[in-house]
Design an enzyme around this catalytic site. Sequence first.
Site, PDB file in Angstrom:
ATOM      1  N   CYS A  15      51.068 -51.049   0.935  1.00  0.00           N
ATOM      2  CA  CYS A  15      49.724 -51.104   1.753  1.00  0.00           C
ATOM      3  C   CYS A  15      49.694 -52.133   2.785  1.00  0.00           C
ATOM      4  CB  CYS A  15      48.680 -51.600   0.709  1.00  0.00           C
ATOM      5  SG  CYS A  15      49.121 -52.919  -0.175  1.00  0.00           S
TER       6      CYS A  15
ATOM      7  N   HIS B 185      45.756 -55.708  -2.628  1.00  0.00           N
ATOM      8  CA  HIS B 185      45.748 -54.475  -1.942  1.00  0.00           C
ATOM      9  C   HIS B 185      45.280 -54.815  -0.445  1.00  0.00           C
ATOM     10  CE1 HIS B 185      46.026 -50.458  -1.042  1.00  0.00           C
ATOM     11  NE2 HIS B 185      44.587 -50.214  -0.820  1.00  0.00           N
TER      12      HIS B 185
ATOM     13  N   ASN C 215      41.385 -47.452   4.144  1.00  0.00           N
ATOM     14  CA  ASN C 215      42.423 -47.350   3.204  1.00  0.00           C
ATOM     15  C   ASN C 215      43.623 -46.462   3.537  1.00  0.00           C
ATOM     16  OD1 ASN C 215      43.510 -48.136   0.636  1.00  0.00           O
ATOM     17  ND2 ASN C 215      42.040 -47.059  -0.787  1.00  0.00           N
TER      18      ASN C 215
END
Length: 329
Positions: A139, A276, A296
């Site tokens: 991520c 994240h 995302n």
Amino acid sequence: MWGLKVLLLPVVSFALYPEEILDTHWELWKKTHRKQYNNKVDEISRRLIWEKNLKYISIHNLEASLGVHTYELAMNHLGDMTSEEVVQKMTGLKVPLSHSRSNDTLYIPEWEGRAPDSVDYRKKGYVTPVKNQGQCGSCWAFSSVGALEGQLKKKTGKLLNLSPQNLVDCVSENDGCGGGYMTNAFQYVQKNRGIDSEDAYPYVGQEESCMYNPTGKAAKCRGYREIPEGNEKALKRAVARVGPVSVAIDASLTSFQFYSKGVYYDESCNSDNLNHAVLAVGYGIQKGNKHWIIKNSWGENWGNKGYILMARNKNNACGIANLASFPKM
């Protein structure tokens, strides 16, 4: 005691056996998301997780229809995973133990003038399509690349897909699919004098040997700036004045896993449990609820076509302003 055992029977049976009434829906979900399992035991185990998640989603949406929540949930490709598995396999933020902000990298906002009430860099052409990191803790690489892409567009007028795989393979201070941190990625691009394009260095979703090639270089970086910790006003200024900003959040809740639409706010979201990395590409207000527009890296099947609106000015919900940074180009 006998009566208590009778009352417990339905609960126990639900935990051990799938609900037959959901057979058709389960098969449809598997087909839609191309799910295959190693054996019958594995499938039953995943089916029970899916049913538990489906029940959670249904109850939440009932509450949302009654005004309890400002957002709705929906079943998606993560339906057979627990929230713990999602964090383990599909996040990847790893903050260095020695991390501390220095005055050299601290972003000092220009407070003169009023920031726009809303900003959406997708509409300005600063944001590339939503990607899917897969089951790799990368991520941080997608968040970093997104911020670099925004600055590249701002400086050159060109929007290009940059290579997260370049970062996964080559940023020695990070741990590839084992996790990493955005400012380490920006420092790598600065010292390396460049990062390849996605076309030159495609994403494969696993860590491999560093194959950076200067002939594929598409952008460079001359440093980075970090937002004052927890300061949403400074983050708003940075997004408005600079462009998309890399941010870190707590993505460990089931409510985040199945977000669908509306402004996400869950009181259980822990601003001290950042796991994240995502990208803030704007902000605004919806039905009276201020929000951040967040990109995302879980594919377009997640959230609202890969995006989530996260609560803004709600006591730094999910820790969104705690570890925010952007590259200088």
